[in-house]
Design an enzyme around this catalytic site. Structure first.
Site, PDB file in Angstrom:
ATOM      1  CB  SER A 147      -0.970  -0.041   1.184  1.00  0.00           C
ATOM      2  OG  SER A 147      -1.931   0.983   1.100  1.00  0.00           O
ATOM      3  CG  HIS A 168      -5.400  -0.132  -1.996  1.00  0.00           C
ATOM      4  ND1 HIS A 168      -5.679  -1.195  -1.168  1.00  0.00           N
ATOM      5  CD2 HIS A 168      -4.529   0.651  -1.317  1.00  0.00           C
ATOM      6  CE1 HIS A 168      -5.013  -1.060  -0.033  1.00  0.00           C
ATOM      7  NE2 HIS A 168      -4.303   0.053  -0.103  1.00  0.00           N
ATOM      8  CD  GLU A 218      -7.420  -4.079  -1.848  1.00  0.00           C
ATOM      9  OE1 GLU A 218      -8.036  -5.105  -1.501  1.00  0.00           O
ATOM     10  OE2 GLU A 218      -7.747  -2.937  -1.488  1.00  0.00           O
TER      11      GLU A 218
END
Length: 325
Positions: free
Chosen positions: A178, A229, A256
């Site tokens: 992330s 994401h 993801e």
């Protein structure tokens, strides 16, 4: 006197050229100052400039968020030296919350045979000799999720980050998920938008140039800009917009539960459960008419599942045994 590409320059001029090259390729201000200062080119500056022209011996493994697949964790441990030999620092500073996620990562890595520990670097310690010496002992570094701007503002230009980069150059693996993925490039997406100029632009959701805020990242992932994401949060517009603003950078959108391994041999390899999307505008035709809407032609897009390979220099893609020029 130094003669280079038809130009003759004195020693001071040659040092200025090296300093300019260092600045243009993302070397820290301290290095640039050493190359341009009157005291000559010190050993640390020579090493930094030398790194501009050498391929790192280490690997980058960056995850698009969500649950990191076991196979990706296993690859990370293998790249860090393998079970029993891997010594990994888990860095939680992207999050302002507790280090619960970092502790979970430590347990997962220890379950795979690595020696792992949480290493939290505080603002007062980023230039500490003791912290730099501690970081030199690790063969792997993992940055947990949170806010990439926290990582950038804390570490960019510091002795701590220089120590991690030196280990990466020497063969260590650097990874993250992330926010820990976005921060790896020299320019990173912060997730913030520029203030709209008018009411029409305020409602605009289309691709537009100059709309996304960028900030300095770590600079480990050369020639790219990363978004994470990607499929789950439908971030095509913001990554393509950033690529149109900086067409020399390859846009990398990581889903993801998916990872991109930037290998020491220069190849990009996809791991995990879903896709990495690549947007290559290096040969695109981009129209800059100062209007709010973007105009571009001939942007290449690649959709790579697990096992997909991308060669950024040759612009070639491989799917298992199928080659696509």
């Amino acid at each position: 006197m130094v003669k280079s590409d038809g130009f003759v320059m004195g020693r001071r001029g040659a040092l200025r050229v090296l300093g300019g090259m260092a600045a243009g390729l993302g070397v820290g201000a301290s290095v640039q100052a050493q190359t341009t200062g009157g005291g000559g080119l010190g050993s640390s500056a020579l090493q930094a400039v030398g790194r501009l022209f050498s391929r790192p011996q280490g690997n980058l493994l960056i995850v698009g968020g969500g649950d990191t697949p076991l196979s990706v964790q296993q690859r990370f441990v293998a790249l860090a030296g393998g079970p029993e030999n891997a010594r990994i620092a888990v860095l939680p500073m992207a999050s302002s919350q507790s280090d619960e996620e970092a502790q979970e990562v430590v347990r997962d890595l220890e379950g795979l045979g690595a020696r792992a520990q949480v290493v939290e670097i505080r603002p007062t310690d980023v230039n500490s000799t003791a912290v730099a010496q501690t970081l030199e002992k690790f063969s792997g570094f993992w940055f947990s999720g949170g806010d990439q701007s926290r990582l950038s503002s804390l570490l960019v230009g510091t002795r701590a980050l220089q120590a991690i980069e030196a280990r990466y150059q020497a063969g260590a693996v650097v990874g993250g998920t992330s926010a820990g993925a976005s921060v790896m490039s020299r320019l990173m997406l912060t997730g913030k938008w520029r203030t709209p100029r008018n009411s029409d632009e305020e409602e605009q959701v289309n691709i537009a140039r100059g709309m996304k805020e960028l900030a300095p990242g770590f600079g480990f992932f050369k020639g790219a800009i990363v978004d994470q994401h990607f499929m789950h949060r439908a971030r095509y517009n913001r990554l393509i917009s950033a690529v149109l603003d900086h067409p020399q950078l390859i846009g990398v959108g990581i889903d993801e539960e998916t990872a991109l391994l930037v290998r020491a041999d220069g190849q990009w390899e996809v791991l995990g459960n879903y896709y990495v999307k690549i947007f290559d505008a290096r040969r695109a035709q981009i129209v800059d008419d100062r209007g709010p809407m973007a105009k571009a032609a001939d942007i290449r897009m690649h959709v790579l599942p697990e096992g997909g390979l991308f060669d950024p220099r040759r612009r070639r893609v491989e799917f298992q045994e199928v080659n696509i020029p």
